[in-house]
Design a protein around this motif. Structure first.
Motif, PDB file in Angstrom:
ATOM      1  N   HIS A   1     -22.987 -28.240  65.236  1.00 46.23           N
ATOM      2  CA  HIS A   1     -22.092 -27.322  64.544  1.00 46.23           C
ATOM      3  C   HIS A   1     -20.666 -27.409  65.087  1.00 46.23           C
ATOM      4  CE1 HIS A   1     -25.414 -25.544  62.361  1.00 46.23           C
ATOM      5  NE2 HIS A   1     -26.072 -25.447  63.508  1.00 46.23           N
ATOM      6  N   ALA A   2     -20.536 -27.676  66.360  1.00 46.85           N
ATOM      7  CA  ALA A   2     -19.207 -27.807  66.965  1.00 46.85           C
ATOM      8  C   ALA A   2     -18.475 -29.010  66.388  1.00 46.85           C
ATOM      9  CB  ALA A   2     -19.335 -27.942  68.485  1.00 46.85           C
ATOM     10  N   ILE A   3     -19.158 -30.123  66.253  1.00 41.90           N
ATOM     11  CA  ILE A   3     -18.537 -31.318  65.677  1.00 41.90           C
ATOM     12  C   ILE A   3     -18.123 -31.049  64.235  1.00 41.90           C
ATOM     13  CG2 ILE A   3     -18.945 -33.721  65.001  1.00 41.90           C
ATOM     14  CD1 ILE A   3     -18.632 -33.318  68.018  1.00 41.90           C
ATOM     15  N   SER A   4     -18.986 -30.440  63.469  1.00 44.47           N
ATOM     16  CA  SER A   4     -18.698 -30.110  62.076  1.00 44.47           C
ATOM     17  C   SER A   4     -17.482 -29.186  61.978  1.00 44.47           C
ATOM     18  CB  SER A   4     -19.922 -29.452  61.442  1.00 44.47           C
ATOM     19  OG  SER A   4     -19.631 -28.986  60.170  1.00 44.47           O
TER      20      SER A   4
ATOM     21  N   ASN B   1       4.011 -30.623  63.401  1.00 49.42           N
ATOM     22  CA  ASN B   1       3.296 -30.740  64.679  1.00 49.42           C
ATOM     23  C   ASN B   1       3.193 -29.430  65.445  1.00 49.42           C
ATOM     24  OD1 ASN B   1       2.828 -33.550  64.427  1.00 49.42           O
ATOM     25  ND2 ASN B   1       4.967 -33.896  64.925  1.00 49.42           N
ATOM     26  N   LEU B   2       3.567 -28.327  64.820  1.00 46.71           N
ATOM     27  CA  LEU B   2       3.555 -27.044  65.518  1.00 46.71           C
ATOM     28  C   LEU B   2       2.168 -26.698  66.061  1.00 46.71           C
ATOM     29  CD1 LEU B   2       5.273 -24.537  66.275  1.00 46.71           C
ATOM     30  CD2 LEU B   2       4.393 -23.476  64.204  1.00 46.71           C
ATOM     31  N   LEU B   3       1.129 -27.017  65.318  1.00 45.13           N
ATOM     32  CA  LEU B   3      -0.235 -26.688  65.754  1.00 45.13           C
ATOM     33  C   LEU B   3      -0.963 -27.888  66.369  1.00 45.13           C
ATOM     34  CD1 LEU B   3      -1.506 -24.370  62.867  1.00 45.13           C
ATOM     35  CD2 LEU B   3      -0.435 -23.730  65.019  1.00 45.13           C
ATOM     36  N   LYS B   4      -0.209 -28.919  66.786  1.00 45.91           N
ATOM     37  CA  LYS B   4      -0.878 -30.106  67.328  1.00 45.91           C
ATOM     38  C   LYS B   4      -1.652 -29.801  68.605  1.00 45.91           C
ATOM     39  CE  LYS B   4       2.742 -32.118  70.156  1.00 45.91           C
ATOM     40  NZ  LYS B   4       3.630 -33.214  70.407  1.00 45.91           N
ATOM     41  N   ASN B   5      -1.211 -28.812  69.384  1.00 44.92           N
ATOM     42  CA  ASN B   5      -1.954 -28.462  70.605  1.00 44.92           C
ATOM     43  C   ASN B   5      -3.304 -27.837  70.280  1.00 44.92           C
ATOM     44  OD1 ASN B   5      -0.142 -29.469  72.437  1.00 44.92           O
ATOM     45  ND2 ASN B   5       0.954 -27.538  72.688  1.00 44.92           N
ATOM     46  N   ILE B   6      -3.392 -27.174  69.135  1.00 47.68           N
ATOM     47  CA  ILE B   6      -4.686 -26.625  68.706  1.00 47.68           C
ATOM     48  C   ILE B   6      -5.637 -27.795  68.434  1.00 47.68           C
ATOM     49  CG2 ILE B   6      -5.876 -25.279  66.925  1.00 47.68           C
ATOM     50  CD1 ILE B   6      -3.983 -23.518  68.519  1.00 47.68           C
ATOM     51  N   LYS B   7      -5.150 -28.785  67.698  1.00 47.55           N
ATOM     52  CA  LYS B   7      -5.977 -29.960  67.399  1.00 47.55           C
ATOM     53  C   LYS B   7      -6.350 -30.693  68.682  1.00 47.55           C
ATOM     54  CE  LYS B   7      -5.102 -32.597  63.912  1.00 47.55           C
ATOM     55  NZ  LYS B   7      -4.509 -33.428  62.862  1.00 47.55           N
ATOM     56  N   LYS B   8      -5.391 -30.766  69.613  1.00 41.44           N
ATOM     57  CA  LYS B   8      -5.643 -31.439  70.888  1.00 41.44           C
ATOM     58  C   LYS B   8      -6.743 -30.711  71.666  1.00 41.44           C
ATOM     59  CE  LYS B   8      -2.896 -32.812  74.889  1.00 41.44           C
ATOM     60  NZ  LYS B   8      -1.546 -32.713  75.468  1.00 41.44           N
ATOM     61  N   THR B   9      -6.693 -29.380  71.680  1.00 44.60           N
ATOM     62  CA  THR B   9      -7.719 -28.597  72.367  1.00 44.60           C
ATOM     63  C   THR B   9      -9.079 -28.799  71.708  1.00 44.60           C
ATOM     64  OG1 THR B   9      -6.106 -26.957  73.064  1.00 44.60           O
ATOM     65  CG2 THR B   9      -8.416 -26.261  73.061  1.00 44.60           C
TER      66      THR B   9
ATOM     67  N   LYS C   1     -10.011 -31.428  70.078  1.00 44.66           N
ATOM     68  CA  LYS C   1     -10.436 -32.793  70.396  1.00 44.66           C
ATOM     69  C   LYS C   1     -10.994 -32.862  71.822  1.00 44.66           C
ATOM     70  CE  LYS C   1      -8.863 -37.537  70.156  1.00 44.66           C
ATOM     71  NZ  LYS C   1      -7.769 -38.442  69.856  1.00 44.66           N
ATOM     72  N   ILE C   2     -10.308 -32.216  72.757  1.00 39.96           N
ATOM     73  CA  ILE C   2     -10.790 -32.189  74.144  1.00 39.96           C
ATOM     74  C   ILE C   2     -12.165 -31.532  74.182  1.00 39.96           C
ATOM     75  CG2 ILE C   2     -10.449 -31.075  76.399  1.00 39.96           C
ATOM     76  CD1 ILE C   2      -7.416 -31.439  75.948  1.00 39.96           C
ATOM     77  N   THR C   3     -12.292 -30.419  73.488  1.00 42.61           N
ATOM     78  CA  THR C   3     -13.552 -29.672  73.486  1.00 42.61           C
ATOM     79  C   THR C   3     -14.676 -30.498  72.897  1.00 42.61           C
ATOM     80  OG1 THR C   3     -12.313 -27.638  73.144  1.00 42.61           O
ATOM     81  CG2 THR C   3     -14.663 -27.545  72.686  1.00 42.61           C
ATOM     82  N   LEU C   4     -14.378 -31.165  71.806  1.00 44.38           N
ATOM     83  CA  LEU C   4     -15.443 -31.814  71.051  1.00 44.38           C
ATOM     84  C   LEU C   4     -15.738 -33.242  71.490  1.00 44.38           C
ATOM     85  CD1 LEU C   4     -14.394 -30.491  67.561  1.00 44.38           C
ATOM     86  CD2 LEU C   4     -16.099 -29.546  69.117  1.00 44.38           C
ATOM     87  N   LEU C   5     -14.770 -33.895  72.107  1.00 45.68           N
ATOM     88  CA  LEU C   5     -14.987 -35.310  72.410  1.00 45.68           C
ATOM     89  C   LEU C   5     -14.992 -35.668  73.889  1.00 45.68           C
ATOM     90  CD1 LEU C   5     -12.771 -36.848  69.595  1.00 45.68           C
ATOM     91  CD2 LEU C   5     -15.232 -36.464  69.580  1.00 45.68           C
ATOM     92  N   ASN C   6     -14.292 -34.918  74.693  1.00 45.54           N
ATOM     93  CA  ASN C   6     -14.097 -35.354  76.069  1.00 45.54           C
ATOM     94  C   ASN C   6     -14.991 -34.673  77.095  1.00 45.54           C
ATOM     95  OD1 ASN C   6     -12.145 -36.956  75.013  1.00 45.54           O
ATOM     96  ND2 ASN C   6     -10.429 -35.738  75.716  1.00 45.54           N
ATOM     97  N   PHE C   7     -15.656 -33.620  76.720  1.00 49.20           N
ATOM     98  CA  PHE C   7     -16.468 -32.922  77.699  1.00 49.20           C
ATOM     99  C   PHE C   7     -17.831 -33.579  77.841  1.00 49.20           C
ATOM    100  CE2 PHE C   7     -14.073 -28.656  77.126  1.00 49.20           C
ATOM    101  CZ  PHE C   7     -13.095 -29.095  77.993  1.00 49.20           C
ATOM    102  N   SER C   8     -18.480 -33.269  78.956  1.00 47.95           N
ATOM    103  CA  SER C   8     -19.747 -33.913  79.300  1.00 47.95           C
ATOM    104  C   SER C   8     -20.841 -33.677  78.261  1.00 47.95           C
ATOM    105  CB  SER C   8     -20.221 -33.414  80.665  1.00 47.95           C
ATOM    106  OG  SER C   8     -20.395 -32.009  80.614  1.00 47.95           O
ATOM    107  N   TRP C   9     -20.842 -32.530  77.607  1.00 47.38           N
ATOM    108  CA  TRP C   9     -21.894 -32.247  76.638  1.00 47.38           C
ATOM    109  C   TRP C   9     -21.862 -33.229  75.478  1.00 47.38           C
ATOM    110  CZ3 TRP C   9     -21.225 -31.314  71.495  1.00 47.38           C
ATOM    111  CH2 TRP C   9     -19.925 -31.035  71.076  1.00 47.38           C
ATOM    112  N   HIS C  10     -20.699 -33.746  75.167  1.00 48.53           N
ATOM    113  CA  HIS C  10     -20.538 -34.587  73.979  1.00 48.53           C
ATOM    114  C   HIS C  10     -21.439 -35.809  74.008  1.00 48.53           C
ATOM    115  CE1 HIS C  10     -18.630 -37.717  71.508  1.00 48.53           C
ATOM    116  NE2 HIS C  10     -18.510 -36.723  70.656  1.00 48.53           N
ATOM    117  N   LYS C  11     -21.473 -36.449  75.124  1.00 48.03           N
ATOM    118  CA  LYS C  11     -22.246 -37.692  75.222  1.00 48.03           C
ATOM    119  C   LYS C  11     -23.741 -37.462  75.011  1.00 48.03           C
ATOM    120  CE  LYS C  11     -18.756 -39.424  78.341  1.00 48.03           C
ATOM    121  NZ  LYS C  11     -17.916 -38.278  78.600  1.00 48.03           N
TER     122      LYS C  11
END
Length: 181
Positions: A85-88, A113-121, A123-133
């Protein structure tokens, strides 16, 4: 009674008959000014009303997205979100941000680009954390490590004001390339 009406009517006709061309021009000028003033007032009122409605629409969209984003992030931090659900949500949220920003950028000249940090967060949440793998497509609840929770919380707090900034900009800005009438 009819005599009084006829008398008033005859007096009016004789008054109009005695008027010269300059008086007629003055009367028509006054009538034309009144008509033009009424038309301009109606047009400007309609445009201001339509512009306010559009601003309110964009503001409502930003507020709704803000609430969904904040709720999602809180659920992630509290360990209540399933990986699938997080990925979706992340994909949908990213597209929603792009669409909102495309529209307000086009209409009001606000930086896309005003909300680019929201997208970045996201992306970090969904792709870079240990749970993702391990859990990306699973039905398991996301379990973040302490350092990930700290980083995510910092990013989340840092980003929350961006929604209010966007709402203020929408409220303040005039429509791009807007004519007066």
């Amino acid at each position: 009674m009819i005599d009084i009406f006829c008398s008033c009517y005859n007096n009016s006709l004789s008054l109009f008959a005695k008027m010269d061309i300059s008086n007629w021009i003055d009367i028509f000028s006054i009538l034309a000014d009144i008509i033009i003033a009424l038309v301009i007032t109606k047009i400007i009122t309609q445009r201001l009303s339509a512009d306010r409605e559009l601003r309110n629409f964009f503001i409502t969209e930003v507020r709704d997205f803000s609430q969904k984003y904040k709720s999602f992030m809180q659920d992630v931090l509290d360990g209540k979100i399933v990986g699938k659900h997080a990925i979706s949500y992340g994909k949908k949220a990213s597209m929603e941000i792009d669409e909102i920003m495309r529209c307000v950028s086009k209409k009001y000249g606000i930086d896309k680009n005003l909300l680019k940090n929201i997208k970045k967060t996201l992306k970090i949440t969904l792709l870079n954390f240990s749970w993702h793998k391990k859990e990306m497509a699973s039905e398991n609840v996301i379990q973040l490590q302490d350092n990930e929770i700290t980083l995510l919380n910092q990013q989340h707090i840092k980003n929350c004001h961006l929604f209010n900034d966007l709402i203020m900009l929408i409220n303040e800005r005039k429509e791009k390339n807007k004519s007066v009438i």
